[in-house]
Design an enzyme around this catalytic site. Structure first.
Site, mmCIF file in Angstrom:
data_model
loop_
_atom_site.group_PDB
_atom_site.id
_atom_site.type_symbol
_atom_site.label_atom_id
_atom_site.label_comp_id
_atom_site.label_asym_id
_atom_site.label_seq_id
_atom_site.Cartn_x
_atom_site.Cartn_y
_atom_site.Cartn_z
ATOM 1 N N GLY A 12 60.613 68.746 -13.169
ATOM 2 C CA GLY A 12 61.462 69.299 -12.109
ATOM 3 C C GLY A 12 61.483 70.817 -12.193
ATOM 4 O O GLY A 12 61.562 71.376 -13.285
ATOM 5 N N VAL A 142 66.561 72.698 -16.025
ATOM 6 C CA VAL A 142 67.948 72.915 -15.590
ATOM 7 C C VAL A 142 68.896 72.040 -16.410
ATOM 8 O O VAL A 142 70.079 72.362 -16.526
ATOM 9 C CB VAL A 142 68.146 72.609 -14.083
ATOM 10 C CG1 VAL A 142 67.417 73.615 -13.222
ATOM 11 C CG2 VAL A 142 67.749 71.179 -13.731
ATOM 12 N N ASP A 143 68.374 70.961 -16.976
ATOM 13 C CA ASP A 143 69.248 70.040 -17.720
ATOM 14 C C ASP A 143 69.743 70.634 -19.045
ATOM 15 O O ASP A 143 70.672 70.111 -19.653
ATOM 16 C CB ASP A 143 68.508 68.724 -17.997
ATOM 17 C CG ASP A 143 68.307 67.908 -16.731
ATOM 18 O OD1 ASP A 143 68.914 68.248 -15.701
ATOM 19 O OD2 ASP A 143 67.527 66.941 -16.757
ATOM 20 N N ARG A 191 70.698 64.341 -16.237
ATOM 21 C CA ARG A 191 70.484 62.899 -16.387
ATOM 22 C C ARG A 191 71.261 62.300 -17.564
ATOM 23 O O ARG A 191 71.952 61.302 -17.408
ATOM 24 C CB ARG A 191 68.995 62.687 -16.614
ATOM 25 C CG ARG A 191 68.524 61.306 -16.475
ATOM 26 C CD ARG A 191 67.054 61.279 -16.820
ATOM 27 N NE ARG A 191 66.242 61.956 -15.838
ATOM 28 C CZ ARG A 191 65.783 61.384 -14.732
ATOM 29 N NH1 ARG A 191 66.088 60.136 -14.478
ATOM 30 N NH2 ARG A 191 65.027 62.055 -13.894
HETATM 31 O O1 F6P Z 1 64.113 68.227 -14.302
HETATM 32 C C1 F6P Z 1 65.360 67.672 -14.482
HETATM 33 C C2 F6P Z 1 65.930 67.155 -13.184
HETATM 34 O O2 F6P Z 1 66.256 68.224 -12.395
HETATM 35 C C3 F6P Z 1 67.094 66.210 -13.429
HETATM 36 O O3 F6P Z 1 68.319 66.788 -13.593
HETATM 37 C C4 F6P Z 1 66.996 65.280 -12.242
HETATM 38 O O4 F6P Z 1 67.545 64.021 -12.557
HETATM 39 C C5 F6P Z 1 65.552 65.192 -12.051
HETATM 40 O O5 F6P Z 1 64.983 66.393 -12.481
HETATM 41 C C6 F6P Z 1 65.094 64.909 -10.643
HETATM 42 O O6 F6P Z 1 63.721 64.772 -10.681
HETATM 43 P P1 F6P Z 1 62.769 64.614 -9.455
HETATM 44 O O7 F6P Z 1 62.813 65.886 -8.678
HETATM 45 O O8 F6P Z 1 61.414 64.366 -10.042
HETATM 46 O O9 F6P Z 1 63.285 63.437 -8.669
#
Ligand code: F6P
Length: 420
Positions: A12, A142-143, A191
């Site tokens: 992400g 970001v997590d 998450r």
């Molecule tokens: O990279 C972490 C994150 O931003 C999480 O907080 C979130 O659950 C996830 O990515 C969402 O991922 P994607 O954009 O692949 O659905």
């Protein structure tokens, strides 16, 4: 002797991952005697597997500099996890083939915990397949859940956006609470770790100031205690602002908002806990509510990025290249906090084996005893991370973000790679 470098963005994206790319590219250009060209993977590691490489040397210095203030992933990112060497040797052999064909001697992989695992495996591959490559993971998520480093670049900016949004939306709810909406629920990312939800706590400093309730993944959801808290807030202040992490879990450890969808890493697709929380409130207390899911808005909000975060994102990119040139292999740059006030930090590094596939959750001492707020210790940790602004240039009333040419490196291999 100079070699080419491979750089890829993974997982992400964040508002500042391109600031890291800027740090990598500018520093590599300053060391042309050691790093000839930096090839970026189009769509992350997939670009390497498919021999779809981008020649960053085709971009002007001004374009590279503008990456510092441009959100998203300039070269494309991917959620793709390399399996173990024993499980899928073909993928590693393909990587070696690509690295050999393009004279690549440095591997920079910019991502979170899963990506540090990939970077670690590539460094192991280098040993077991007897192909020398200097491998450096660069932190980003970001997590904020990578261990060892004080913070993960990307987090400070999302934290600032969420703290600001909580404060602003709360003023809106408060304005009409007498005759209209009493409850506002904001869903944020994170998450398994509640760092982003915790950042909303910076919006207020007393119990009367929003957010009135924070729901963390680390504190199992207790419906009765939660409803009591919401009712108390509405009776006392006439409104209630709630910030809920997408990763909030029930007493049995199940996500409140789990869906059947899975990503490439096998993670459940989350999102949608805000309406669940809002309807619990409506059903039991009958209050009128609004809710919002911050979703991608939070991790792309470069217009209100934290200056500290932008500086740190650039610095880890720069340091990654310096470490590689010094011959440090299988490491990740870290941010080391020297002091909270005045806020001072420096750079260090850690072995990838110590960070791969590990998650740093909020310590118990950062969450209040009742589980619904942050503690002063947590506030002390978070406060400096959102400090300062680093506005992008504006044109015609909009941020002036850069788009790269992303010119392809001519292919040298005859065959494409089929993912299994
Ligand atoms: O990279 C972490 C994150 O931003 C999480 O907080 C979130 O659950 C996830 O990515 C969402 O991922 P994607 O954009 O692949 O659905």
């Amino acid at each position: 002797m100079s070699k080419n470098a491979f750089y890829a963005q993974s997982g992400g994206v964040t508002a500042v991952i391109n600031a890291t790319a800027c740090g990598v590219l500018e520093t590599a250009r300053n060391h042309a005697d050691r790093i000839a060209k930096v090839y970026a993977g189009r769509n992350g590691i997939l670009g390497a597997l498919h021999e779809d490489l981008i020649d960053t040397s085709q971009e002007s210095a001004a374009t590279i500099a503008a990456l510092r203030h441009t959100p998203g992933a300039a070269f494309g990112s991917a959620r793709y996890k390399l399996r173990g060497l024993e499980e899928n040797r073909a993928e590693y052999e393909r990587l070696i083939e690509i690295f050999k064909a393009h004279d690549i001697g440095y591997f920079f992989y910019n991502g979170g915990g899963d990506s540090m695992d990939t970077a670690h495996k590539v460094s192991q591959l280098s040993k077991s397949l007897d192909f020398p490559i200097t491998c450096v993971g660069i932190p980003k998520t970001v997590d904020n859940d990578l261990p060892v480093t004080d913070v993960c670049p990307g987090f400070g900016s999302v934290a600032k956006y969420i703290a600001i949004s909580t404060r602003e939306a709360a003023l809106d709810v408060r304005s009409m609470s007498r005759s209209s909406t009493k409850v506002f629920v904001l869903e944020v990312m994170g998450r398994h770790a509640g760092w982003i939800a915790a950042a909303s706590g910076l919006a207020g400093t007393t119990p009367a100031e929003p957010p009135h309730v924070i729901l963390f993944p680390e504190s199992p959801f207790d419906e009765r205690a939660f409803l009591t808290r919401v009712k108390h807030s509405v009776e006392r202040y006439d409104y209630c602002v709630i910030v809920v992490s997408e990763g909030a879990k029930d007493q049995d450890g199940r996500f409140l908002a789990e869906s059947a969808a899975r990503d490439a890493f096998g993670h459940a697709q989350l999102g949608g806990v805000a309406p669940i929380i809002a309807s619990i409130i409506h059903e039991h207390l009958g209050y009128k509510y609004h809710y919002a899911i911050a979703d991608y808005l939070q991790r792309s909000a470069r217009h209100i990025a934290s200056r500290v975060d932008v500086d740190q994102a650039y610095a880890v990119g720069q340091h990654a290249v310096e470490l590689a040139i010094r011959g440090e292999n299988a490491v990740m740059p870290t941010i080391v906090r020297e002091s909270d006030e005045p806020f001072q930090w420096s750079l260090g590094h850690v072995a990838l084996s110590r960070v791969a596939n590990r998650e740093k959750k909020m310590p118990r001492s950062f969450i209040s005893r009742d589980g619904f707020a942050i503690t002063p210790t947590c506030r002390r940790y978070l406060r400096p991370l959102i400090l300062g602004e680093d506005y992008p240039p504006y044109r015609d009333g909009l941020p002036d973000y850069v788009t790269l040419k992303n010119a392809a490196v001519p292919r040298r291999l005859k065959t494409d790679f089929v993912l299994t």
